[in-house]
Design a protein around this motif. Structure first.
Motif, short mmCIF file in Angstrom:
data_model
loop_
_atom_site.label_atom_id
_atom_site.label_comp_id
_atom_site.label_asym_id
_atom_site.label_seq_id
_atom_site.Cartn_x
_atom_site.Cartn_y
_atom_site.Cartn_z
N MET A 15 1.08 -1.61 -0.05
CA MET A 15 0.26 -0.28 0.46
C MET A 15 1.00 0.94 0.19
N GLY A 16 2.18 1.73 0.71
CA GLY A 16 2.49 2.65 1.07
C GLY A 16 3.39 2.65 -0.63
N ARG A 17 3.69 2.25 -1.28
CA ARG A 17 4.05 2.55 -2.29
C ARG A 17 3.44 4.11 -3.20
N PHE A 18 1.93 4.16 -3.28
CA PHE A 18 1.42 4.81 -3.85
C PHE A 18 1.01 5.64 -2.26
N SER A 19 0.28 5.16 -1.93
CA SER A 19 0.04 6.08 -0.55
C SER A 19 1.02 6.92 0.51
N THR A 20 1.93 6.39 -0.03
CA THR A 20 2.33 7.96 1.31
C THR A 20 2.84 8.80 0.19
N PRO A 21 3.24 8.99 -0.95
CA PRO A 21 2.50 10.08 -1.79
C PRO A 21 1.48 10.68 -1.60
N LEU A 22 1.35 9.74 -1.61
CA LEU A 22 -0.82 10.32 -1.81
C LEU A 22 -0.68 11.44 -0.78
N SER A 23 -0.26 10.91 0.24
CA SER A 23 -0.40 11.74 1.65
C SER A 23 0.22 13.39 1.93
N VAL A 24 1.17 12.91 1.25
CA VAL A 24 0.96 14.35 1.21
C VAL A 24 -0.48 15.78 0.49
N PRO A 25 -0.18 15.58 -0.52
CA PRO A 25 -1.65 16.04 -1.48
C PRO A 25 -2.80 16.41 -0.56
N PHE A 26 -2.90 15.08 -0.50
CA PHE A 26 -4.35 14.73 1.30
C PHE A 26 -4.47 15.35 1.89
N ALA A 27 -3.21 15.58 2.60
CA ALA A 27 -2.87 16.31 3.81
C ALA A 27 -2.83 17.98 3.65
N ASP A 28 -2.42 18.09 2.40
CA ASP A 28 -3.12 19.89 2.19
C ASP A 28 -4.28 19.94 2.38
N ILE A 29 -5.19 18.94 1.80
CA ILE A 29 -6.41 19.39 1.19
C ILE A 29 -7.04 18.78 2.90
N GLY A 30 -6.83 18.58 3.45
CA GLY A 30 -7.41 18.21 4.55
C GLY A 30 -6.82 19.08 6.59
N LEU A 31 -5.98 19.14 6.32
CA LEU A 31 -5.61 20.25 6.98
C LEU A 31 -5.45 21.53 6.45
N ALA A 32 -6.05 22.24 5.41
CA ALA A 32 -5.93 23.53 4.89
C ALA A 32 -7.61 23.98 5.47
N GLY A 33 -6.67 25.37 6.40
CA GLY A 33 -7.57 26.41 6.89
C GLY A 33 -7.29 25.43 8.86
N VAL A 34 -6.95 25.01 8.93
CA VAL A 34 -6.71 23.84 10.40
C VAL A 34 -5.55 24.83 10.68
N ASP A 35 -5.87 24.78 12.41
CA ASP A 35 -4.79 25.78 12.73
C ASP A 35 -3.92 24.42 13.16
N SER A 36 -2.27 25.27 13.40
CA SER A 36 -1.30 24.53 13.64
C SER A 36 -0.28 23.65 14.75
N SER A 37 -1.79 24.06 15.54
CA SER A 37 -2.06 23.42 16.88
C SER A 37 -3.15 22.64 17.51
N ALA A 38 -3.64 22.70 15.87
CA ALA A 38 -5.34 21.99 17.11
C ALA A 38 -5.07 20.69 16.31
N ARG A 39 -5.93 19.24 17.29
CA ARG A 39 -5.12 18.08 17.30
C ARG A 39 -6.48 17.54 16.30
N VAL A 40 -5.43 16.95 15.83
CA VAL A 40 -5.84 16.04 14.45
C VAL A 40 -6.26 14.62 14.40
N LEU A 41 -7.61 13.58 13.82
CA LEU A 41 -7.12 12.19 13.84
C LEU A 41 -7.46 11.58 12.49
N ASP A 42 -6.05 10.55 13.07
CA ASP A 42 -6.11 9.27 11.52
C ASP A 42 -7.11 8.44 11.73
N VAL A 43 -8.16 7.93 10.52
CA VAL A 43 -8.52 7.32 10.79
C VAL A 43 -8.90 6.03 9.64
N GLY A 44 -8.39 4.84 10.49
CA GLY A 44 -7.99 3.44 9.73
C GLY A 44 -6.29 4.08 9.70
#
Length: 255
Positions: A15-44
């Motif tokens: 899975m990591g072959r593709f999910s590792t590079p995908l995690s970067v733009p996905f985190a860009d979207i998922g954390l857009a506008g979120v404070d850098s000190s906020a608690r965040v949750l990774d589901v699954g």
């Protein structure tokens, strides 16, 4: 989650072959506008592929992660001891309401036993104004990470189920789930990552590890059938180098 009852290392190799590079733009979207000190949750979270990216951005102590596979949780907890990593299903998250500034599920919704309930739980634990995000490979559109594998499989075995029918695997389906869950300002986009493999063997070998639907299919074959499939895939892709582009539908919305 029998499809992922495998060693953490096997999961990462496949899975990591593709999910590792995908995690970067996905985190860009998922954390857009979120404070850098906020608690965040990774589901699954699996063994912690997206968790790693969230730790880089939010700090280890602000990251929580859950997965139903104990071996994956142990691996993620060992890598990030200051994070809160727990064994739990997406449909029953072990957190109070309004706990997180952002909740993300990378390549998970289509494996939830009840995707609607899972997204609903993600909404419940996210604070008002917080962001909920999920992504799923474009399996129905034929541009997912394993789509080229399934195209060859179904040429020789039309009864093979593949992954096209899994929830969220086509445009608009994640948006439907998010809207039904009450999220606001839902946006959906298609993220694409690219991975180069020097040889056919480098691309093929992780399919033999039994990870996910593709790995389970390979494991179901006898040795003669497996050799035949490998030959058909080699004929399709050549001996290498091989370049695979993989796209994932990605939805994000506000609580």
């Amino acid at each position: 989650m029998a499809l992922f009852d495998v060693a953490a290392d096997s999961y990462v190799r496949f899975m990591g072959r593709f999910s590792t590079p995908l995690s970067v733009p996905f985190a860009d979207i998922g954390l857009a506008g979120v404070d850098s000190s906020a608690r965040v949750l990774d589901v699954g979270c699996g063994p912690g592929i997206l968790t790693s990216e969230l730790v880089k951005r939010q700090g280890e102590a602000n990251v929580s992660a859950v997965d139903p596979v104990e071996a994956f949780v142990q691996a993620a907890a060992a890598s990030y001891p200051a994070a809160d990593v727990r064994v739990a299903a997406a449909e029953a998250l072990p957190y109070p309401d309004d706990t997180f500034g952002a909740t993300l599920a990378q390549l998970v919704v289509h494996f939830m036993s009840d995707p609607v309930a899972g997204v609903g739980e993600m909404v419940r634990v996210t604070a008002p104004g917080g962001r909920v995000s999920a992504c799923v490979w474009d399996n129905a559109g034929g541009t997912g990470a394993s789509s080229s594998f399934w195209r060859v499989v179904q040429r020789y075995d039309p009864e093979a189920e593949g992954e096209k029918a899994r929830p969220g695997s086509w445009g608009g389906d994640l948006t439907r789930m998010f809207t039904d869950a009450g999220l606001q300002d839902v946006e959906e986009t298609l993220l694409t990552v690219r991975r180069d493999f020097a040889t056919f063997e480098e691309w093929w070998e992780p399919f033999t590890l039994g990870v996910g639907p593709a790995g389970a299919y390979v494991r179901s074959l006898n040795q003669i059938e497996q050799t035949g499939l490998m030959g058909a895939l080699r004929e399709e892709h050549g001996g290498g180098p091989i370049t695979i582009q993989a796209s994932a539908w990605t939805a994000t919305g506000l609580v």
